[in-house]
Structures are given as structure tokens and as C-alpha cells.
Design a protein around this motif. Structure first.
Motif, PDB file in Angstrom:
ATOM      1  N   THR A   1      15.021  21.258   5.361  1.00  0.00           N
ATOM      2  CA  THR A   1      15.551  20.922   4.039  1.00  0.00           C
ATOM      3  C   THR A   1      14.445  20.920   2.987  1.00  0.00           C
ATOM      4  OG1 THR A   1      17.239  19.545   5.096  1.00  0.00           O
ATOM      5  CG2 THR A   1      16.866  19.206   2.744  1.00  0.00           C
TER       6      THR A   1
ATOM      7  N   VAL B   1      20.189  26.491  11.197  1.00  0.00           N
ATOM      8  CA  VAL B   1      20.605  25.403  10.305  1.00  0.00           C
ATOM      9  C   VAL B   1      19.465  25.035   9.360  1.00  0.00           C
ATOM     10  CG1 VAL B   1      21.458  23.034  10.184  1.00  0.00           C
ATOM     11  CG2 VAL B   1      22.241  24.543  12.008  1.00  0.00           C
ATOM     12  N   SER B   2      18.226  25.105   9.841  1.00  0.00           N
ATOM     13  CA  SER B   2      17.072  24.821   8.980  1.00  0.00           C
ATOM     14  C   SER B   2      17.004  25.800   7.819  1.00  0.00           C
ATOM     15  CB  SER B   2      15.772  24.890   9.796  1.00  0.00           C
ATOM     16  OG  SER B   2      15.744  23.889  10.789  1.00  0.00           O
TER      17      SER B   2
ATOM     18  N   ILE C   1      19.259  16.983  -2.073  1.00  0.00           N
ATOM     19  CA  ILE C   1      19.926  17.026  -0.770  1.00  0.00           C
ATOM     20  C   ILE C   1      19.066  16.350   0.298  1.00  0.00           C
ATOM     21  CG2 ILE C   1      20.632  18.609   1.084  1.00  0.00           C
ATOM     22  CD1 ILE C   1      21.756  20.449  -0.999  1.00  0.00           C
ATOM     23  N   ALA C   2      17.755  16.430   0.135  1.00  0.00           N
ATOM     24  CA  ALA C   2      16.852  15.803   1.107  1.00  0.00           C
ATOM     25  C   ALA C   2      17.056  14.291   1.166  1.00  0.00           C
ATOM     26  CB  ALA C   2      15.404  16.122   0.751  1.00  0.00           C
TER      27      ALA C   2
ATOM     28  N   ILE D   1      16.108  19.991  11.148  1.00  0.00           N
ATOM     29  CA  ILE D   1      16.937  20.108   9.951  1.00  0.00           C
ATOM     30  C   ILE D   1      16.288  19.402   8.770  1.00  0.00           C
ATOM     31  CG2 ILE D   1      19.172  19.486   8.944  1.00  0.00           C
ATOM     32  CD1 ILE D   1      20.396  19.894  11.720  1.00  0.00           C
TER      33      ILE D   1
ATOM     34  N   MET E   1      19.591  25.538   0.472  1.00  0.00           N
ATOM     35  CA  MET E   1      20.283  24.503  -0.303  1.00  0.00           C
ATOM     36  C   MET E   1      19.289  23.519  -0.911  1.00  0.00           C
ATOM     37  SD  MET E   1      23.506  23.833   2.293  1.00  0.00           S
ATOM     38  CE  MET E   1      24.219  22.582   1.223  1.00  0.00           C
ATOM     39  N   GLY E   2      18.256  23.152  -0.147  1.00  0.00           N
ATOM     40  CA  GLY E   2      17.247  22.226  -0.645  1.00  0.00           C
ATOM     41  C   GLY E   2      16.380  22.823  -1.733  1.00  0.00           C
TER      42      GLY E   2
ATOM     43  N   MET F   1      20.473  13.817   3.306  1.00  0.00           N
ATOM     44  CA  MET F   1      20.522  14.271   4.687  1.00  0.00           C
ATOM     45  C   MET F   1      20.354  13.170   5.736  1.00  0.00           C
ATOM     46  SD  MET F   1      21.537  17.242   4.838  1.00  0.00           S
ATOM     47  CE  MET F   1      21.306  17.412   6.610  1.00  0.00           C
TER      48      MET F   1
ATOM     49  N   MET G   1      19.710  24.891   5.271  1.00  0.00           N
ATOM     50  CA  MET G   1      19.327  23.718   4.500  1.00  0.00           C
ATOM     51  C   MET G   1      18.128  24.005   3.600  1.00  0.00           C
ATOM     52  SD  MET G   1      21.696  21.802   5.307  1.00  0.00           S
ATOM     53  CE  MET G   1      21.121  20.618   4.078  1.00  0.00           C
TER      54      MET G   1
END
Length: 305
Positions: free
Chosen positions: A123, A194-195, A208-209, A119, A201-202, A212, A198
Motif C-alpha cells: 500500500t 494484491v500488493s 488508504i494506508a 499488503i 490505489m495507495g 488498511m 494496493m
């Protein structure tokens, strides 16, 4: 005698329909346009060799500056397990009433590290590789998938150390060890999904990184990495009825406990939640398929701005 210059009448700009027809006639397409989902899958499959080579190269370069090199692939989760054993097992006493606590703990740490690292790498998959994204044309999902594959390769190295630990602490080799294969496959699909979520989103919000690590640390503490959800639930009868099912349905806890059930003979099926394999498949499909579609929908935006 004056000379009158005739100027051509102004022409109207071509309509959008005319431009579209002209582009179609000459085989032109929008730069960076998102392909259809089936075409996107085909493009990814065509680049499968790039994905595997990229993940292997990143894994090789990860510890290239360290004197111990690839040994850190195994040493890092082992050192984490040693710290958790001292803090949680010895000081907080979570090892009480948990048979084979060291194999129990090390298995949890290794499997959790696989999810956590996948994850975190996902991200930064786009935001940390903007040069590659802007320079080359390829399906951007290749990046988070390759990072998830890199973490799977690292886990497989660590599994050799895990087997040695299990044998040293008296855990016998059993046919149930074969169940580790489907459990790892399902977890890999979940991690990759999930990666990709993210990664999108990243790409939009790189900050966000920075957030996390705190989110993942909190997730780890509720996933039964260092303690048994089943044992804790039996000792807290005053908990609301929904707490234990929610903890057991946590996808990280499901994959950790499936690996414990497969590898540790003292970890019994009664400690698993009901329909555990259905839950494992469900989480893999929701995260894997949903994450892939979510990432694909923003394909044309990656590397822009």
C-alpha cells in the motif's frame, strides 16, 4: 523618405502529425510513457537483481535500530500468537476440540502475517518511495514486488521457529511437509498481486494506508487464524447455507489451511474445502495476473502531481 520594413508572413504552427514524425525520426519518445505489457515484463526481468537486493536491504534495515535486531522477525509473530492464545484459546475457549491447538494457532498467525505485511507494505510502495520513483527510471512494479519478496524472506526466517514449535508439541516430520513449498509459492503470487493493486490505489489516495489496518484486522477474524472454520461450522447448524463455503473460499483461509494440512498431522484433508488446490491456484492467478495488469495500466502516472 520613409523606410518600409518587410515582415515575414506569419507561419502556421506545425501539425501534430509533423511533430510526431519529427520525434520518430530522431528517436524521441514520450517521457514516462507506459511500455507495452511484454516490454514491461522484460524490463522487470532485467532488473531482477535490483528487486532482490532492494528487498534484502529493506529487510536488513527493518530492525537495525533494535538491540535484538533480526530476532524480532521471529519474536513479533510469536508474541502475537501468545496474545491470541490467551484471548481466543483460553478466555474464549476456541482451543476446545482443536487438536494441536498451539501448532494450529502459530501456523495460522505466521501465514496470515505474511499476507498482512505484504499488503501493508504494498500500500505504501509508491507513496512512501516518491523520491526514488521521481529520481530513477525503472518499472514501478519492482517496488511492490520487492516488498512482497521482503515479507517472504521474513517468513522463511520465521519458519525455522515454526518447525521447532511443531517438534516441541509432538508433531512429527512427514512427507506432507513438502506440500508447504507449492502452498507458499501460490500464496506469494497472491500476495504480490494484491500488493500491486494496493500500491496503485495507495499512490492515488495515500489515506488508504490509514484504513488498511482495520480492513486487514476484519479479514483476519474471518480467516480462521485463531479458530477452526470446520469446527465452528459444525457447531452452528442454524447458519445460512452460503456462509461456510464463503468462509472456506476466502483466499487467506485457503493458504492458512493448506499450510496446516501440510505441517500438522492432526489437521486432516476432510477439514479442507472441496477443490482446495484449484481454489489456491485460481486466487493466485486472479490476484497475480490481474494485479500486475491493473498496476501496469497506471505506470505513467506514478510520481506525478
Amino acid at each position: 523618405m520613409s523606410q518600409v520594413l518587410d515582415t515575414p508572413p506569419p507561419t502556421a504552427p506545425p501539425a501534430d502529425d509533423d511533430l510526431s514524425a519529427l520525434a520518430a525520426r530522431h528517436g524521441l519518445t514520450v517521457s514516462g510513457a507506459r511500455p507495452s505489457l511484454p516490454d514491461y515484463v522484460r524490463q522487470l526481468w532485467a532488473r531482477r537483481h535490483f528487486i532482490t537486493a532492494f528487498s534484502t536491504a529493506k529487510l536488513t534495515a527493518q530492525y537495525s535500530q533494535a538491540k535484538l535486531g533480526q530476532v524480532w522477525q521471529v519474536m513479533t509473530p510469536l508474541l502475537n500468537a501468545a496474545v491470541y492464545y490467551f484471548i481466543f484459546g483460553v478466555l474464549l475457549g476456541t482451543k476446545r476440540n482443536v487438536p494441536d491447538y498451539v501448532p494450529f494457532l502459530v501456523t495460522g498467525v505466521f501465514i496470515w502475517t505474511f499476507t498482512q505485511s505484504s499488503i501493508m507494505a504494498g500500500t505504501r510502495a509508491i507513496s512512501g518511495n516518491l523520491g526514488l520513483v521521481r529520481a530513477l527510471h525503472f518499472p514501478r512494479a519492482a517496488l511492490p514486488i520487492s516488498f512482497a519478496l521482503q515479507q517472504l524472506q521474513q517468513l522463511l526466517f520465521s519458519m525455522a521457529a515454526l518447525v521447532v514449535i511443531l517438534l516441541c508439541f509432538g508433531v512429527p516430520i512427514a512427507a506432507s511437509w513438502l506440500l508447504a513449498v507449492p502452498a507458499l509459492v501460490l500464496q506469494s503470487v497472491f500476495n504480490a498481486g494484491v500488493s500491486m493493486i494496493m500500491a496503485r490505489m495507495g499512490a492515488k489516495t495515500p489515506d488508504i494506508a490509514q484504513l488498511m489496518p482495520f480492513v486487514l484486522r476484519t479479514w483476519m477474524y474471518v480467516s480462521g487464524v485463531m479458530w477452526s472454520i470446520d469446527k465452528l461450522a459444525k457447531g452452528h447448524h442454524d447458519w445460512p447455507s452460503w456462509v461456510v463455503p464463503v468462509l472456506q473460499a476466502n483466499p487467506a483461509a485457503i493458504y492458512i489451511d493448506l499450510m496446516r494440512y501440510a505441517l500438522i498431522d492432526s489437521f486432516h484433508g476432510s477439514q479442507l474445502p472441496h477443490h482446495v488446490w484449484a481454489l489456491a491456484v485460481g486466487w493466485a492467478l486472479v490476484a497475480g495476473v490481474g494485479g500486475f495488469i491493473y498496476f501496469w495500466k497506471a505506470e505513467e502516472t506514478y510520481g506525478r502531481g
